[in-house]
Design a protein around this motif. Structure first.
Motif, PDB file in Angstrom:
ATOM      1  N   TYR A   1      45.269  34.151  45.935  1.00 29.42           N
ATOM      2  CA  TYR A   1      46.507  34.923  45.917  1.00 29.42           C
ATOM      3  C   TYR A   1      46.321  36.209  45.119  1.00 29.42           C
ATOM      4  O   TYR A   1      45.744  36.194  44.034  1.00 29.42           O
ATOM      5  N   GLY A   2      46.780  37.319  45.650  1.00 31.69           N
ATOM      6  CA  GLY A   2      46.743  38.590  44.950  1.00 31.69           C
ATOM      7  C   GLY A   2      45.542  39.456  45.269  1.00 31.69           C
ATOM      8  O   GLY A   2      45.517  40.628  44.891  1.00 31.69           O
ATOM      9  N   VAL A   3      44.536  38.915  45.937  1.00 33.61           N
ATOM     10  CA  VAL A   3      43.356  39.703  46.292  1.00 33.61           C
ATOM     11  C   VAL A   3      43.642  40.406  47.619  1.00 33.61           C
ATOM     12  O   VAL A   3      43.827  39.771  48.646  1.00 33.61           O
ATOM     13  N   ALA A   4      43.696  41.738  47.571  1.00 29.90           N
ATOM     14  CA  ALA A   4      43.975  42.515  48.779  1.00 29.90           C
ATOM     15  C   ALA A   4      42.742  42.591  49.667  1.00 29.90           C
ATOM     16  O   ALA A   4      42.825  42.447  50.885  1.00 29.90           O
ATOM     17  N   GLN A   5      41.574  42.826  49.039  1.00 33.09           N
ATOM     18  CA  GLN A   5      40.320  42.918  49.790  1.00 33.09           C
ATOM     19  C   GLN A   5      39.169  42.949  48.805  1.00 33.09           C
ATOM     20  O   GLN A   5      39.351  43.109  47.608  1.00 33.09           O
ATOM     21  N   MET A   6      37.973  42.805  49.331  1.00 32.58           N
ATOM     22  CA  MET A   6      36.771  42.955  48.528  1.00 32.58           C
ATOM     23  C   MET A   6      36.439  44.443  48.505  1.00 32.58           C
ATOM     24  O   MET A   6      36.685  45.167  49.463  1.00 32.58           O
ATOM     25  N   SER A   7      35.868  44.903  47.402  1.00 33.08           N
ATOM     26  CA  SER A   7      35.567  46.316  47.234  1.00 33.08           C
ATOM     27  C   SER A   7      34.087  46.577  47.496  1.00 33.08           C
ATOM     28  O   SER A   7      33.240  45.751  47.175  1.00 33.08           O
TER      29      SER A   7
ATOM     30  N   LEU B   1      31.573  39.946  41.423  1.00 34.43           N
ATOM     31  CA  LEU B   1      32.544  40.212  42.484  1.00 34.43           C
ATOM     32  C   LEU B   1      33.299  41.499  42.171  1.00 34.43           C
ATOM     33  O   LEU B   1      33.757  41.696  41.045  1.00 34.43           O
ATOM     34  N   HIS B   2      33.437  42.351  43.163  1.00 34.91           N
ATOM     35  CA  HIS B   2      34.236  43.568  43.039  1.00 34.91           C
ATOM     36  C   HIS B   2      35.409  43.423  44.001  1.00 34.91           C
ATOM     37  O   HIS B   2      35.207  43.242  45.207  1.00 34.91           O
ATOM     38  N   ILE B   3      36.641  43.492  43.449  1.00 32.33           N
ATOM     39  CA  ILE B   3      37.826  43.235  44.266  1.00 32.33           C
ATOM     40  C   ILE B   3      38.857  44.349  44.124  1.00 32.33           C
ATOM     41  O   ILE B   3      38.814  45.143  43.189  1.00 32.33           O
ATOM     42  N   VAL B   4      39.768  44.366  45.071  1.00 29.42           N
ATOM     43  CA  VAL B   4      40.962  45.201  45.031  1.00 29.42           C
ATOM     44  C   VAL B   4      42.134  44.237  44.990  1.00 29.42           C
ATOM     45  O   VAL B   4      42.206  43.319  45.812  1.00 29.42           O
ATOM     46  N   VAL B   5      43.029  44.413  44.007  1.00 34.50           N
ATOM     47  CA  VAL B   5      44.156  43.487  43.864  1.00 34.50           C
ATOM     48  C   VAL B   5      45.448  44.142  44.320  1.00 34.50           C
ATOM     49  O   VAL B   5      45.576  45.362  44.364  1.00 34.50           O
ATOM     50  N   THR B   6      46.412  43.309  44.634  1.00 34.22           N
ATOM     51  CA  THR B   6      47.731  43.754  45.041  1.00 34.22           C
ATOM     52  C   THR B   6      48.522  44.191  43.816  1.00 34.22           C
ATOM     53  O   THR B   6      48.506  43.511  42.785  1.00 34.22           O
TER      54      THR B   6
ATOM     55  N   GLY C   1      51.313  44.664  41.139  1.00 34.63           N
ATOM     56  CA  GLY C   1      52.425  43.854  40.667  1.00 34.63           C
ATOM     57  C   GLY C   1      52.080  42.418  40.337  1.00 34.63           C
ATOM     58  O   GLY C   1      52.950  41.671  39.913  1.00 34.63           O
ATOM     59  N   VAL C   2      50.868  42.025  40.529  1.00 33.15           N
ATOM     60  CA  VAL C   2      50.486  40.649  40.201  1.00 33.15           C
ATOM     61  C   VAL C   2      49.728  40.632  38.872  1.00 33.15           C
ATOM     62  O   VAL C   2      49.189  41.649  38.432  1.00 33.15           O
ATOM     63  N   ASN C   3      49.691  39.482  38.244  1.00 35.91           N
ATOM     64  CA  ASN C   3      49.021  39.328  36.955  1.00 35.91           C
ATOM     65  C   ASN C   3      47.509  39.306  37.180  1.00 35.91           C
ATOM     66  O   ASN C   3      46.967  38.344  37.719  1.00 35.91           O
ATOM     67  N   ILE C   4      46.832  40.340  36.731  1.00 32.94           N
ATOM     68  CA  ILE C   4      45.395  40.479  36.966  1.00 32.94           C
ATOM     69  C   ILE C   4      44.613  39.387  36.247  1.00 32.94           C
ATOM     70  O   ILE C   4      43.652  38.846  36.774  1.00 32.94           O
ATOM     71  N   GLY C   5      45.033  39.036  35.040  1.00 36.34           N
ATOM     72  CA  GLY C   5      44.357  37.973  34.291  1.00 36.34           C
ATOM     73  C   GLY C   5      44.414  36.638  35.017  1.00 36.34           C
ATOM     74  O   GLY C   5      43.421  35.908  35.089  1.00 36.34           O
ATOM     75  N   ALA C   6      45.571  36.325  35.591  1.00 37.36           N
ATOM     76  CA  ALA C   6      45.713  35.066  36.330  1.00 37.36           C
ATOM     77  C   ALA C   6      44.877  35.078  37.607  1.00 37.36           C
ATOM     78  O   ALA C   6      44.281  34.062  37.976  1.00 37.36           O
ATOM     79  N   ILE C   7      44.834  36.221  38.279  1.00 39.22           N
ATOM     80  CA  ILE C   7      44.045  36.334  39.510  1.00 39.22           C
ATOM     81  C   ILE C   7      42.569  36.131  39.216  1.00 39.22           C
ATOM     82  O   ILE C   7      41.885  35.369  39.905  1.00 39.22           O
TER      83      ILE C   7
ATOM     84  N   ASN D   1      31.398  36.984  37.256  1.00 37.54           N
ATOM     85  CA  ASN D   1      31.981  38.229  36.726  1.00 37.54           C
ATOM     86  C   ASN D   1      32.868  38.838  37.797  1.00 37.54           C
ATOM     87  O   ASN D   1      32.413  39.080  38.918  1.00 37.54           O
ATOM     88  N   VAL D   2      34.134  39.088  37.457  1.00 39.30           N
ATOM     89  CA  VAL D   2      35.076  39.675  38.402  1.00 39.30           C
ATOM     90  C   VAL D   2      35.429  41.074  37.910  1.00 39.30           C
ATOM     91  O   VAL D   2      35.907  41.241  36.787  1.00 39.30           O
ATOM     92  N   TYR D   3      35.179  42.064  38.761  1.00 36.11           N
ATOM     93  CA  TYR D   3      35.488  43.452  38.444  1.00 36.11           C
ATOM     94  C   TYR D   3      36.620  43.916  39.357  1.00 36.11           C
ATOM     95  O   TYR D   3      36.495  43.885  40.576  1.00 36.11           O
ATOM     96  N   VAL D   4      37.734  44.339  38.757  1.00 38.81           N
ATOM     97  CA  VAL D   4      38.860  44.859  39.528  1.00 38.81           C
ATOM     98  C   VAL D   4      38.658  46.356  39.651  1.00 38.81           C
ATOM     99  O   VAL D   4      38.761  47.092  38.673  1.00 38.81           O
ATOM    100  N   ASP D   5      38.342  46.796  40.858  1.00 35.85           N
ATOM    101  CA  ASP D   5      38.031  48.206  41.089  1.00 35.85           C
ATOM    102  C   ASP D   5      39.274  49.073  41.322  1.00 35.85           C
ATOM    103  O   ASP D   5      39.277  50.244  40.969  1.00 35.85           O
ATOM    104  N   SER D   6      40.306  48.504  41.941  1.00 32.47           N
ATOM    105  CA  SER D   6      41.511  49.293  42.180  1.00 32.47           C
ATOM    106  C   SER D   6      42.689  48.389  42.516  1.00 32.47           C
ATOM    107  O   SER D   6      42.527  47.181  42.690  1.00 32.47           O
ATOM    108  N   LEU D   7      43.853  49.022  42.618  1.00 29.70           N
ATOM    109  CA  LEU D   7      45.090  48.329  42.994  1.00 29.70           C
ATOM    110  C   LEU D   7      45.526  48.836  44.359  1.00 29.70           C
ATOM    111  O   LEU D   7      45.328  49.995  44.701  1.00 29.70           O
ATOM    112  N   LYS D   8      46.159  47.964  45.108  1.00 23.63           N
ATOM    113  CA  LYS D   8      46.658  48.345  46.426  1.00 23.63           C
ATOM    114  C   LYS D   8      48.138  48.048  46.485  1.00 23.63           C
ATOM    115  O   LYS D   8      48.579  46.963  46.097  1.00 23.63           O
TER     116      LYS D   8
END
Length: 115
Positions: free
Chosen positions: A30-36, A70-75, A77-83, A107-114
């Protein structure tokens, strides 16, 4: 190839399989928009093809276990720590359950928000 030895012989699994397995597990959270895209040419390749199986996934083999980046793009408004915590637990479980390989670190790297 990622390989391990046991009393019955050597087990080798292709890195592409790991990347697809991990990418599917992470993107289903939940909350992962796509892989970066990772690397200088992967963004260009992803525009040329529909989807890369290893998009945003890097697997390194170490003596204590696998290290997964992992490099991800998250949605938005969601809690990044929980994701990220959810992704770490799910990826670790899926890899260890499906392949039997130990996972040292995810290792999870949040590259951007969508939006």
């Amino acid at each position: 190839m990622i390989q391990t030895e046991n009393p019955l012989g050597t087990v080798e699994i292709a890195e592409g399989y790991f990347a697809k397995l991990i990418g599917d597990a992470a993107s289903s959270c939940y909350g992962v928009a796509q892989m970066s895209a990772v690397g200088p040419f992967q963004g260009f390749k992803s525009r040329m093809r529909r989807e890369l199986p290893d998009k945003g996934v890097r697997v390194k083999e170490e003596p204590e276990g696998l290290v997964i980046d992992l490099h991800i793009v998250v949605t938005y408004g969601v809690n990044i720590g929980a994701i990220t915590k959810s992704i770490v637990h799910k990826v670790r479980y899926v890899v260890e359950d499906m392949t039997g390989f130990a996972v040292k670190r995810v290792n999870v790297y949040v590259d951007s928000l969508k939006t």
